[in-house]
Design a protein around this motif. Structure first.
Motif, PDB file in Angstrom:
ATOM      1  N   ILE A   1       2.439  -6.139   3.544  1.00 46.98           N
ATOM      2  CA  ILE A   1       2.673  -4.848   2.906  1.00 46.98           C
ATOM      3  C   ILE A   1       1.869  -4.802   1.608  1.00 46.98           C
ATOM      4  O   ILE A   1       1.953  -5.718   0.781  1.00 46.98           O
ATOM      5  CB  ILE A   1       4.171  -4.637   2.619  1.00 46.98           C
ATOM      6  N   TYR A   2       1.111  -3.717   1.423  1.00 49.07           N
ATOM      7  CA  TYR A   2       0.227  -3.611   0.250  1.00 49.07           C
ATOM      8  C   TYR A   2      -0.193  -2.147   0.077  1.00 49.07           C
ATOM      9  O   TYR A   2      -0.095  -1.336   1.017  1.00 49.07           O
ATOM     10  CB  TYR A   2      -1.011  -4.495   0.436  1.00 49.07           C
ATOM     11  N   PRO A   3      -0.676  -1.749  -1.129  1.00 50.66           N
ATOM     12  CA  PRO A   3      -1.147  -0.373  -1.312  1.00 50.66           C
ATOM     13  C   PRO A   3      -2.492  -0.164  -0.625  1.00 50.66           C
ATOM     14  O   PRO A   3      -3.354  -1.050  -0.644  1.00 50.66           O
ATOM     15  CB  PRO A   3      -1.247  -0.232  -2.832  1.00 50.66           C
ATOM     16  N   LEU A   4      -2.672   0.994  -0.010  1.00 48.98           N
ATOM     17  CA  LEU A   4      -3.929   1.305   0.665  1.00 48.98           C
ATOM     18  C   LEU A   4      -5.015   1.531  -0.373  1.00 48.98           C
ATOM     19  O   LEU A   4      -4.837   2.282  -1.335  1.00 48.98           O
ATOM     20  CB  LEU A   4      -3.760   2.564   1.522  1.00 48.98           C
ATOM     21  N   SER A   5      -6.157   0.886  -0.196  1.00 49.13           N
ATOM     22  CA  SER A   5      -7.250   1.017  -1.151  1.00 49.13           C
ATOM     23  C   SER A   5      -7.925   2.375  -1.020  1.00 49.13           C
ATOM     24  O   SER A   5      -7.969   2.971   0.059  1.00 49.13           O
ATOM     25  CB  SER A   5      -8.274  -0.102  -0.953  1.00 49.13           C
TER      26      SER A   5
ATOM     27  N   PRO B   1      -1.094   5.292  -0.620  1.00 45.98           N
ATOM     28  CA  PRO B   1      -0.049   5.071   0.382  1.00 45.98           C
ATOM     29  C   PRO B   1       0.292   3.588   0.522  1.00 45.98           C
ATOM     30  O   PRO B   1      -0.539   2.710   0.320  1.00 45.98           O
ATOM     31  CB  PRO B   1      -0.687   5.600   1.676  1.00 45.98           C
ATOM     32  N   VAL B   2       1.539   3.324   0.885  1.00 41.62           N
ATOM     33  CA  VAL B   2       1.976   1.965   1.205  1.00 41.62           C
ATOM     34  C   VAL B   2       1.458   1.638   2.605  1.00 41.62           C
ATOM     35  O   VAL B   2       1.658   2.396   3.554  1.00 41.62           O
ATOM     36  CB  VAL B   2       3.505   1.848   1.175  1.00 41.62           C
ATOM     37  N   THR B   3       0.763   0.515   2.723  1.00 42.67           N
ATOM     38  CA  THR B   3       0.221   0.093   4.008  1.00 42.67           C
ATOM     39  C   THR B   3       1.089  -1.015   4.600  1.00 42.67           C
ATOM     40  O   THR B   3       1.480  -1.951   3.903  1.00 42.67           O
ATOM     41  CB  THR B   3      -1.221  -0.433   3.859  1.00 42.67           C
ATOM     42  N   VAL B   4       1.378  -0.870   5.879  1.00 47.26           N
ATOM     43  CA  VAL B   4       2.146  -1.866   6.616  1.00 47.26           C
ATOM     44  C   VAL B   4       1.281  -2.357   7.773  1.00 47.26           C
ATOM     45  O   VAL B   4       0.975  -1.602   8.688  1.00 47.26           O
ATOM     46  CB  VAL B   4       3.463  -1.283   7.167  1.00 47.26           C
ATOM     47  N   SER B   5       0.872  -3.603   7.722  1.00 48.60           N
ATOM     48  CA  SER B   5       0.089  -4.201   8.803  1.00 48.60           C
ATOM     49  C   SER B   5       0.886  -5.365   9.379  1.00 48.60           C
ATOM     50  O   SER B   5       1.435  -6.173   8.615  1.00 48.60           O
ATOM     51  CB  SER B   5      -1.265  -4.704   8.299  1.00 48.60           C
ATOM     52  N   TYR B   6       0.950  -5.430  10.692  1.00 48.80           N
ATOM     53  CA  TYR B   6       1.705  -6.529  11.276  1.00 48.80           C
ATOM     54  C   TYR B   6       1.134  -6.959  12.611  1.00 48.80           C
ATOM     55  O   TYR B   6       0.460  -6.200  13.296  1.00 48.80           O
ATOM     56  CB  TYR B   6       3.191  -6.171  11.423  1.00 48.80           C
ATOM     57  N   SER B   7       1.421  -8.209  12.936  1.00 48.86           N
ATOM     58  CA  SER B   7       1.075  -8.792  14.224  1.00 48.86           C
ATOM     59  C   SER B   7       2.376  -9.127  14.929  1.00 48.86           C
ATOM     60  O   SER B   7       3.215  -9.838  14.372  1.00 48.86           O
ATOM     61  CB  SER B   7       0.230 -10.053  14.028  1.00 48.86           C
ATOM     62  N   TYR B   8       2.539  -8.604  16.137  1.00 47.90           N
ATOM     63  CA  TYR B   8       3.797  -8.753  16.860  1.00 47.90           C
ATOM     64  C   TYR B   8       3.555  -9.440  18.193  1.00 47.90           C
ATOM     65  O   TYR B   8       2.618  -9.089  18.916  1.00 47.90           O
ATOM     66  CB  TYR B   8       4.418  -7.372  17.093  1.00 47.90           C
ATOM     67  N   HIS B   9       4.421 -10.396  18.518  1.00 44.39           N
ATOM     68  CA  HIS B   9       4.375 -11.077  19.804  1.00 44.39           C
ATOM     69  C   HIS B   9       5.799 -11.177  20.341  1.00 44.39           C
ATOM     70  O   HIS B   9       6.634 -11.904  19.790  1.00 44.39           O
ATOM     71  CB  HIS B   9       3.754 -12.469  19.676  1.00 44.39           C
ATOM     72  N   GLY B  10       6.071 -10.428  21.404  1.00 47.07           N
ATOM     73  CA  GLY B  10       7.407 -10.415  21.968  1.00 47.07           C
ATOM     74  C   GLY B  10       7.362 -10.413  23.481  1.00 47.07           C
ATOM     75  O   GLY B  10       6.277 -10.375  24.087  1.00 47.07           O
ATOM     76  N   PRO B  11       8.512 -10.430  24.128  1.00 42.68           N
ATOM     77  CA  PRO B  11       8.541 -10.443  25.599  1.00 42.68           C
ATOM     78  C   PRO B  11       8.020  -9.153  26.217  1.00 42.68           C
ATOM     79  O   PRO B  11       7.701  -9.114  27.396  1.00 42.68           O
ATOM     80  CB  PRO B  11      10.033 -10.641  25.906  1.00 42.68           C
ATOM     81  N   ASP B  12       7.921  -8.092  25.414  1.00 43.16           N
ATOM     82  CA  ASP B  12       7.413  -6.805  25.896  1.00 43.16           C
ATOM     83  C   ASP B  12       5.917  -6.637  25.673  1.00 43.16           C
ATOM     84  O   ASP B  12       5.351  -5.600  26.032  1.00 43.16           O
ATOM     85  CB  ASP B  12       8.159  -5.661  25.210  1.00 43.16           C
ATOM     86  N   GLY B  13       5.244  -7.640  25.092  1.00 41.57           N
ATOM     87  CA  GLY B  13       3.806  -7.555  24.862  1.00 41.57           C
ATOM     88  C   GLY B  13       3.435  -7.954  23.449  1.00 41.57           C
ATOM     89  O   GLY B  13       4.303  -8.274  22.626  1.00 41.57           O
TER      90      GLY B  13
END
Length: 375
Positions: free
Chosen positions: A197-201, A219-231
């Motif tokens: 989570i960080y401010p958008l440049s 804007p507040v930026t939310v970047s994430y990497s997700y690994h779950g049973p659904d993909g």
């Protein structure tokens, strides 16, 4: 899939279908579901979709059925997750980083000492029935773990903290930042989320028709990497708090532009209002989960229309922030008009209000039996 069960959202008009199948131009618009949806001039896409066979086709000898490819991907996805020592419970683990903001203690309203790191930032897992609603705190390096969670398909990981900076554009600081990430937990496995989570440049939005004086603050930026049973999915979202919207990098180019999707987000938590409404159960539990195999007829905004080869009808699927869009090899692919005419297999849910949301769409080979180059 039961033909009668999907009559409420299938449009089987053969006259309309014939026009769609032989149209040489498809449109890709920008926008999102929910109140305040914005429209822009659609982008034209060339190409032609060959008419699907009247009664479907049998795959050539040796070719894997689309449903089997999808099942294989999900099986590989689940087996690739870290195991959890329980046959009935699972876990959620990951890491959190927050940069560009000064963290504030919500009780004393004083800056949190750097040596405390992120250990005062609460994380919660919330499901529609509130069966979980548990809280944990990261260690000083931001690592966290939710052990022994019951299996759930519609939960969210919630992160909330206070910062010294002005993030709501009222020229005052001491503001709350919140974000929510859809997660799925399965028994015997550990779902993982790496969240930044960080401010958008400024360079990320200075060329838009929404300069800083309209956005109010970065804007507040939310970047994430997700690994779950659904993909698995990589997501970058920017919370446009002044506009009540969340901005999704839907073409996966690492930047935000006018061609990327936006969704209404009145509570500024990075999750579109429509998606949040259905994940929370506010619109009622999903009526059914279906799998459809067919040809992609069009991509307009966040709506993918698939012609079902089994039901001989068109189905409009909503793509949201939680939709996994992958190739048959499991690689994440962008949402663009280049998918038009391609064979696909999708998992989706129907809700009582008629909303039809796709959780996973697998785009098959460009030279399949129904897409370009196919017979």
């Amino acid at each position: 899939m039961n033909r009668r069960a999907i009559q409420s959202f299938i449009f089987p008009s053969l006259a309309i279908l014939g026009a769609l199948l032989f149209t040489a131009t498809f449109l890709l618009g920008c926008g999102g579901g929910g109140p305040g949806r914005q429209r822009v001039e659609p982008i034209q896409f060339g190409g032609e979709v060959s008419p699907p066979p009247e009664n479907g086709v049998e795959p050539p000898p040796g070719e894997v059925e689309p449903r089997d490819r999808l099942d294989s991907y999900l099986a590989d996805q689940a087996s690739g997750l870290e195991s959890w020592p329980s046959s009935t419970l699972g876990a959620l683990a990951g890491s959190l980083t927050i940069s560009g903001y000064t963290l504030i203690d919500p009780q004393s309203l004083e800056p949190i000492p750097p040596e405390q790191g992120l250990s005062d930032v609460p994380l919660r897992v919330v499901d529609p029935e509130d069966d979980i609603d548990c809280v944990t705190f990261p260690d000083t390096q931001g690592r966290f773990l939710f052990p022994d969670l019951p299996p759930v398909t519609s939960a969210v990981l919630n992160v909330q903290f206070v910062v010294a900076e002005d993030v709501d554009g009222d020229d005052r600081g001491i503001d709350t930042v919140e974000c929510e990430v859809p997660v799925v937990v399965t028994a015997g496995r550990t779902t993982s989320v790496q969240l930044d989570i960080y401010p958008l440049s400024a360079p990320a939005y200075e060329d838009l028709e929404a300069p800083l004086d309209i956005l109010g603050v970065p804007p507040v930026t939310v970047s994430y990497s997700y690994h779950g049973p659904d993909g698995s999915r990589q997501r970058s979202l920017a919370i446009l708090r002044a506009l009540g919207r969340v901005w999704l990098d839907s073409d996966l180019d690492g930047e935000f532009s006018s061609s990327d999707l936006q969704f209404a987000d009145e509570n500024a938590n990075g999750l579109g209002d429509k998606t949040e409404e259905h994940l929370s159960g506010a619109a009622g539990a999903a009526l059914e989960e279906y799998t459809v195999v067919g040809v992609i007829l069009s991509v307009v905004g966040n709506i993918i229309t698939i012609y079902s080869l089994e039901d001989m009808a068109s189905i409009e699927l909503v793509v949201n922030e939680a939709t996994n869009l992958v190739s048959e090899t499991g690689e994440e692919i962008p949402l663009t008009g280049s998918t038009v005419g391609r064979d696909a297999v999708a998992i989706f849910r129907e809700y009582p209000d008629g909303h039809v949301a796709a959780s996973l769409i697998m785009i098959l080979s460009a030279t399949g039996p129904h897409g370009p180059g196919g017979g």
